[in-house]
Enzyme design. Structure first.
Site, mmCIF file in Angstrom:
data_model
loop_
_atom_site.group_PDB
_atom_site.id
_atom_site.type_symbol
_atom_site.label_atom_id
_atom_site.label_comp_id
_atom_site.label_asym_id
_atom_site.label_seq_id
_atom_site.Cartn_x
_atom_site.Cartn_y
_atom_site.Cartn_z
ATOM 1 N N HIS A 103 0.858 -1.187 0.000
ATOM 2 C CA HIS A 103 0.000 0.000 0.000
ATOM 3 C C HIS A 103 0.900 1.246 0.000
ATOM 4 C CE1 HIS A 103 -2.849 3.066 1.326
ATOM 5 N NE2 HIS A 103 -3.808 2.249 0.926
ATOM 6 N N GLU B 233 0.693 4.098 1.333
ATOM 7 C CA GLU B 233 0.929 4.723 2.650
ATOM 8 C C GLU B 233 2.007 3.948 3.422
ATOM 9 O OE1 GLU B 233 -2.493 5.442 5.278
ATOM 10 O OE2 GLU B 233 -1.118 5.251 6.975
ATOM 11 N N SER C 61 -8.184 1.130 0.827
ATOM 12 C CA SER C 61 -8.033 0.298 2.022
ATOM 13 C C SER C 61 -9.213 0.489 2.965
ATOM 14 C CB SER C 61 -6.713 0.682 2.707
ATOM 15 O OG SER C 61 -6.574 0.021 3.923
#
Ligand code: SF4
Length: 314
Positions: free
Chosen positions: A124, A126, A223
């Site tokens: 992901h 992030e 997400s």
């Protein structure tokens, strides 16, 4: 059919700020401005900004020297920041302040001599950004099973931080497993990680008690939208993630009286309306909104974008 809308749902303050940064950059600098990665994980938002003149790239080497480059709400690694500086790019950082807060916490724990564990999903953006913001090695943990596999003595000084958009319950289970295994481990209160994640998940848990089917409006790569759908399923409600009304399937509603609708933090309210229209096409619907928490959080824009447009044009 009765339709109950979750409260709160949809855009969070970090997403509103990120979109506003691209909009203002386009007004101040004119098209094109370059955005590294999808500014937020939603195709409708990205398409809309693309039409206004934003160009989305995966890496900075696709951005011409000296151009305006915007980092997405998910944050970036320090190598990306250094690369942008070396290329002379005019950077606007749309990293959500709550993601930046995780970066700062992580650096403080490492500076205090602790080994850092990041609870999050591999790959992901992030997570990649957070790992790249912390000096030294960061151990990524995605599940309770992975806690058991950590090859560290029980007394190792450790700290944990988490991805902002995970399920609060899943995170708690992983943290509990860490606290059981290690004797010297610290971390932030999970309720403080992201108000929007916490509020949307709490609302869906309540809503799931009242509905036969749950629709989560959001993107498959979002997400927090995926976590909302999972919470609906875990509550025993048939739950579907839909990008917009075109993905709504009539067979989901055979014999159904009450449908709940929520939206991920990056899903625009127009898409919720679009999904309600798709339900109306199946028959009459009565739409209400659940009683829920009102959010008043706002994040400041970067100072470069706060100048009045006229002053920049002089
Ligand atoms: S979900 Fe939370 S952390 Fe993510 S952009 Fe929104 S406010 Fe920021």
């Amino acid at each position: 059919m009765r339709v109950i809308l979750a409260q709160p749902r949809g855009f969070c303050a970090g997403v509103v700020r990120a979109i506003e940064i691209v909009d203002r950059a386009l007004q101040q600098h004119g098209a094109p401005v370059y955005v590294r990665h999808e500014i937020v994980h939603n195709r409708h938002v990205v398409d809309n900004l693309r039409q206004k003149g934003a160009r989305f790239v995966e890496e900075l080497d696709e951005v011409p020297q000296g151009a305006v480059a915007i980092f997405s709400a998910h944050g970036v690694a320090q190598t990306v920041e250094r690369d942008a500086e070396a290329r002379g790019l005019d950077v606007l950082d749309a990293t959500c302040p709550l993601v930046t807060k995780v970066h700062v916490q992580g650096r403080q724990y490492v500076a205090a001599g602790r080994t850092l564990i990041l609870i999050g999903h591999a790959g992901h953006p992030e997570v990649e950004g957070t790992i790249g913001q912390i000096p030294g090695k960061v151990l990524l943990v995605q599940s309770e099973a992975e806690v058991a596999k950590l090859d560290l003595p029980a007394s190792t000084p450790l700290a944990y931080v988490t991805q902002t958009t995970l399920s609060v319950d899943d995170t708690r289970d992983i943290i509990d497993a860490l606290l059981r295994r290690f004797t010297d481990i610290v971390g932030p209160d999970t309720r403080d990680i992201c108000y929007a994640t916490q509020n949307r998940q709490a609302a869906v848990r309540e809503l799931s008690k009242e509905v036969d089917v749950l629709l989560v409006v959001g993107a498959t790569n979002s997400s927090n939208s995926n976590r909302l759908r999972e919470i609906g399923s875990e509550s025993g409600v048939a739950s579907y993630l839909v990008a917009d009304g075109s993905e709504v399937k009539p067979e989901w509603f055979a014999g159904v009286q009450t449908v709940g609708i929520t939206a991920g933090a990056s899903a625009p309210e127009e898409m919720v309306e679009n999904v309600i229209d798709a339900l109306r096409a199946l028959g009459p619907v009565d739409v209400t909104t659940m009683a829920g928490r009102e959010e008043k959080v706002e994040f400041k824009l970067p100072s470069k974008l706060m100048q009045p447009l006229a002053a920049r044009e002089v």
